[in-house]
Design an enzyme around this catalytic site. Structure first.
Site, PDB file in Angstrom:
ATOM      1  N   TYR A 177      41.097  23.097  -4.392  1.00 39.46           N
ATOM      2  CA  TYR A 177      40.928  21.993  -5.344  1.00 39.46           C
ATOM      3  C   TYR A 177      41.555  22.382  -6.666  1.00 39.46           C
ATOM      4  CZ  TYR A 177      38.304  18.403  -7.938  1.00 39.46           C
ATOM      5  OH  TYR A 177      37.939  17.337  -8.718  1.00 39.46           O
ATOM      6  N   GLY A 185       1.522 -14.186   5.286  1.00 39.79           N
ATOM      7  CA  GLY A 185       0.613 -13.666   6.301  1.00 39.79           C
ATOM      8  C   GLY A 185       1.236 -13.638   7.695  1.00 39.79           C
ATOM      9  N   THR A 186       0.573 -12.887   8.582  1.00 40.81           N
ATOM     10  CA  THR A 186       1.116 -12.712   9.938  1.00 40.81           C
ATOM     11  C   THR A 186       1.142 -14.035  10.712  1.00 40.81           C
ATOM     12  OG1 THR A 186      -1.113 -11.957  10.549  1.00 40.81           O
ATOM     13  CG2 THR A 186       0.539 -10.264  10.192  1.00 40.81           C
ATOM     14  N   GLN A 211      11.588 -15.125   6.932  1.00 46.27           N
ATOM     15  CA  GLN A 211      10.318 -15.622   6.361  1.00 46.27           C
ATOM     16  C   GLN A 211      10.408 -15.335   4.864  1.00 46.27           C
ATOM     17  OE1 GLN A 211       6.854 -13.265   7.168  1.00 46.27           O
ATOM     18  NE2 GLN A 211       5.403 -14.926   6.756  1.00 46.27           N
ATOM     19  N   ALA A 243      44.435  43.349   1.379  1.00 41.26           N
ATOM     20  CA  ALA A 243      43.179  43.056   0.681  1.00 41.26           C
ATOM     21  C   ALA A 243      43.455  42.767  -0.788  1.00 41.26           C
ATOM     22  CB  ALA A 243      42.231  44.242   0.818  1.00 41.26           C
ATOM     23  N   ASN A 275       0.398   1.852   7.142  1.00 44.57           N
ATOM     24  CA  ASN A 275       0.147   1.087   5.918  1.00 44.57           C
ATOM     25  C   ASN A 275       0.247   1.935   4.658  1.00 44.57           C
ATOM     26  OD1 ASN A 275      -0.348  -1.299   7.324  1.00 44.57           O
ATOM     27  ND2 ASN A 275      -2.502  -0.788   7.607  1.00 44.57           N
ATOM     28  N   ARG A 279       0.806  -1.228   0.000  1.00 46.45           N
ATOM     29  CA  ARG A 279       0.000   0.000   0.000  1.00 46.45           C
ATOM     30  C   ARG A 279       0.837   1.274   0.000  1.00 46.45           C
ATOM     31  NH1 ARG A 279      -3.554  -2.506   4.846  1.00 46.45           N
ATOM     32  NH2 ARG A 279      -1.636  -3.727   4.998  1.00 46.45           N
TER      33      ARG A 279
HETATM   34  C1  UD1 Z   1      -2.875  -6.399  10.937  1.00 41.91           C
HETATM   35  C2  UD1 Z   1      -3.980  -7.260  11.589  1.00 41.91           C
HETATM   36  C3  UD1 Z   1      -5.168  -6.376  11.893  1.00 41.91           C
HETATM   37  C4  UD1 Z   1      -4.752  -5.213  12.774  1.00 41.91           C
HETATM   38  C5  UD1 Z   1      -3.596  -4.429  12.136  1.00 41.91           C
HETATM   39  C6  UD1 Z   1      -3.051  -3.428  13.124  1.00 41.91           C
HETATM   40  C7  UD1 Z   1      -3.682  -9.468  10.578  1.00 41.91           C
HETATM   41  C8  UD1 Z   1      -4.218 -10.466   9.630  1.00 41.91           C
HETATM   42  N1  UD1 Z   1      -4.335  -8.308  10.685  1.00 41.91           N
HETATM   43  O1  UD1 Z   1      -3.390  -5.942   9.690  1.00 41.91           O
HETATM   44  O2  UD1 Z   1      -6.169  -7.136  12.579  1.00 41.91           O
HETATM   45  O3  UD1 Z   1      -5.855  -4.359  12.995  1.00 41.91           O
HETATM   46  O4  UD1 Z   1      -2.519  -5.335  11.804  1.00 41.91           O
HETATM   47  O5  UD1 Z   1      -2.067  -2.605  12.533  1.00 41.91           O
HETATM   48  O6  UD1 Z   1      -2.694  -9.765  11.239  1.00 41.91           O
HETATM   49  N2  UD1 Z   1       4.123  -9.281   8.047  1.00 41.91           N
HETATM   50  C9  UD1 Z   1       5.075 -10.263   8.060  1.00 41.91           C
HETATM   51  N3  UD1 Z   1       4.891 -11.362   7.275  1.00 41.91           N
HETATM   52  C10 UD1 Z   1       3.782 -11.543   6.520  1.00 41.91           C
HETATM   53  C11 UD1 Z   1       2.788 -10.523   6.535  1.00 41.91           C
HETATM   54  C12 UD1 Z   1       2.982  -9.405   7.323  1.00 41.91           C
HETATM   55  O7  UD1 Z   1       6.095 -10.153   8.725  1.00 41.91           O
HETATM   56  O8  UD1 Z   1       3.683 -12.580   5.850  1.00 41.91           O
HETATM   57  C13 UD1 Z   1       4.348  -8.073   8.875  1.00 41.91           C
HETATM   58  C14 UD1 Z   1       4.265  -6.784   8.090  1.00 41.91           C
HETATM   59  O9  UD1 Z   1       5.552  -6.422   7.576  1.00 41.91           O
HETATM   60  C15 UD1 Z   1       3.784  -5.796   9.125  1.00 41.91           C
HETATM   61  C16 UD1 Z   1       3.001  -6.635  10.106  1.00 41.91           C
HETATM   62  O10 UD1 Z   1       3.341  -7.983   9.844  1.00 41.91           O
HETATM   63  O11 UD1 Z   1       4.865  -5.165   9.798  1.00 41.91           O
HETATM   64  C17 UD1 Z   1       1.482  -6.458   9.932  1.00 41.91           C
HETATM   65  O12 UD1 Z   1       1.133  -6.799   8.611  1.00 41.91           O
HETATM   66  P1  UD1 Z   1       0.147  -5.885   7.754  1.00 41.91           P
HETATM   67  O13 UD1 Z   1       0.033  -6.475   6.409  1.00 41.91           O
HETATM   68  O14 UD1 Z   1       0.525  -4.472   7.873  1.00 41.91           O
HETATM   69  O15 UD1 Z   1      -1.213  -6.160   8.534  1.00 41.91           O
HETATM   70  P2  UD1 Z   1      -2.481  -5.213   8.572  1.00 41.91           P
HETATM   71  O16 UD1 Z   1      -3.198  -5.315   7.285  1.00 41.91           O
HETATM   72  O17 UD1 Z   1      -2.109  -3.874   9.025  1.00 41.91           O
HETATM   73 CA    CA Z   2      -0.179  -2.772   9.273  1.00 47.83          CA
END
Ligand code: UD1
Ligand code: CA
Length: 475
Positions: free
Chosen positions: A399, A88-89, A83, A435, A239, A24
């Protein structure tokens, strides 16, 4: 392996999710290296984490542009988990299982939420242990909750959480929920890792959501609770570029407030841009529209004039930086005075009581105690002693198109206006440069160097010229 001692207290690790690309932001740089308050998002989160546990119990999960991210924060001493595919988180935590499983509790932070404080991390940790929960999440009430996951509590006023619902999956009624998931959690590692494989990727993004652990753990009859952050700003996530601007704004205002608490006067603080690591001593005055960046340190009773931009400088006590100075990687000592409109390029030292004035540029130069360069000069690679007067328009020619050469001006020298000093050159102690002299040879101490064309005066010449012109017109 955990290095924290096990003395009855749970062993606590902190992991920071920082592997995402940050789609984003529409950027070629990894998200967590975008800067707020003058340093990368991730560096702020690490700073808060390492106030709570030692750096060797902190693990950053990196992936997108991992080498760049690792290099940017390697000096903090934290560990890294790779990773390589960002699914995903939830997947991030699966990948970190080996590093984290030996601990009792893991606190999970987001690498893109840099306003988090050590106090709030501790509050999350303590709430988690006092409620004997398997998962505790930090929540906040936001006026604009759009974009965040929402928290479904078991009932109003209950600590217990049913589930977290991501923005994309909210029903129309759920969209009204103002309590959001901040993206910070505490887990007991044992239930986390025995149930984490139940996560699936059947959702809008095809990702493994860590947030689904709330419902999974509930189903497994484990306790899931939420604790609210006292300051909702602390949980803001970066974001989008607009989010980053908002976070930066909060961070800089907080920085100004901190400095004011410590005795610094800041006029119109909302116009000043002061990086997080900057230090300023008491009774220093910062005028409107000043930028203090990097690891700049300013002493006490100093004044910084409007529109000055100061990067990685050390400025001591009772100094005066007037309007519009640009100062970089340099040292300015006690009672020295700069500007208005002076420019220090990297590597300068302006000693006690020295003066640098209007439109004077210095590079890699030292101006000794009580010396002055007040107007329109360029001094590069120059070593200037004490009580030297550098006249208006003096230029060091340092220089030759290939190499840089030094100019040495010893104590008490008087350099007349518009002098050109062709380096390498040495001007001996107490010497006098007339001067407009072009100095091409070393000048011995206490002597006069005079090098300009002798003046010729033609008496009546101008008058004759005027009369000739008048006669011509009359014809
Ligand atoms: C996430 C939460 C959301 C919360 C928000 C708060 C999830 C699914 N959603 O959404 O509920 O309200 O944070 O800010 O967790 N990351 C990794 N590996 C991955 C994906 C992401 O390390 O595979 C890291 C990203 O770099 C980031 C953090 O995890 O620093 C959060 O990921 P992001 O995609 O920003 O989650 P949100 O959409 O903000
Ligand atoms: Ca985020």
């Amino acid at each position: 392996m955990p290095k924290t001692k096990h003395d009855g207290q749970p062993r606590v690790a902190i992991t920071i999710m920082a592997a995402g690309k940050g789609t984003r932001l529409k950027s070629k740089h990894p998200k967590v290296l975008h800067e707020v308050g003058g340093k990368p998002l991730l560096a702020h989160v690490i700073a808060a984490a390492t106030k709570v546990v030692p750096a060797n119990d902190v693990y950053a999960i990196i992936g997108h542009e991992a080498d760049r991210v690792r290099a940017a924060v390697a000096n903090t001493g934290v560990g890294f988990v790779l990773q390589s595919e960002q699914r995903g988180t939830g997947h991030a935590l699966m990948v970190a299982r080996q590093a984290l499983a030996p601990y009792d509790v893991v606190i999970v932070l987001s690498g893109d939420a840099p306003l988090i404080t050590a106090e709030t991390i501790e509050k999350l940790r303590d709430f988690h242990s006092s409620k004997k929960a398997a998962m505790t999440l930090l929540s906040a009430r936001l006026d604009k909750p759009t974009g965040y996951g929402r928290i479904l509590r078991k009932g109003a006023g209950s600590d217990d959480v049913q589930a977290i619902v991501e923005q994309k999956n909210l029903s129309p009624a759920q969209q009204k929920i103002e309590e959001i998931n901040a993206g910070f959690y505490a887990f007991d590692t044992q239930p986390l890792f025995s149930h984490i494989d139940k996560l699936n990727s059947d959702n809008h993004h095809g990702e493994f959501y860590l947030t689904d652990m709330a419902a999974i753990l509930r189903k497994a009859k484990q306790r899931v609770v939420a604790v609210q952050a006292s300051n909702p700003h602390e949980v803001l996530g970066g974001n989008t570029r607009a989010d980053l601007a908002e976070i930066d704004h909060h961070m800089r205002l907080a920085k100004c407030r901190q400095l004011m608490t410590e005795g610094v006067t800041i006029l119109f603080p909302e116009t000043c841009v002061i990086d997080s690591d900057v230090e300023v001593g008491p009774d220093t005055v910062i005028e409107p529209f000043v930028q203090l960046r990097g690891n700049t340190r300013i002493g006490s009773d100093t004044r910084i004039g409007s529109y000055s931009v100061i990067i990685n400088c050390e400025i001591k006590d009772q100094a005066l930086v007037q309007t519009g100075c640009v100062l970089e990687h340099s040292t300015i000592k006690d009672r020295a005075s700069m500007g208005p409109y002076s420019h220090l390029r990297p590597g300068c030292e302006i000693c006690e009581d020295a003066h640098v004035g209007n439109f004077v540029e210095l590079k890699k130069s030292r101006l000794g105690k009580g010396s002055k360069a007040n107007h329109l000069s360029y001094l590069g690679d120059a070593e200037i002693g004490e009580k030297v007067n550098v006249g208006a328009g003096t230029i060091t020619c340092n220089y030759d198109g290939v190499n840089k050469h030094k100019t040495i001006i010893e104590d008490g020298v008087f350099v007349g206006s518009d002098s050109i000093l062709i380096a390498p050159i040495r001007i001996g102690k107490g010497a006098y440069i007339a001067a407009a002299t072009c100095v091409t040879e070393d000048v011995p101490p206490d002597s006069l160097a005079l090098g300009r064309a002798r003046q010729v005066v033609k008496e009546g010449w101008a008058k004759e010229k005027r009369e000739k012109a008048k006669a011509q017109k009359a014809k």
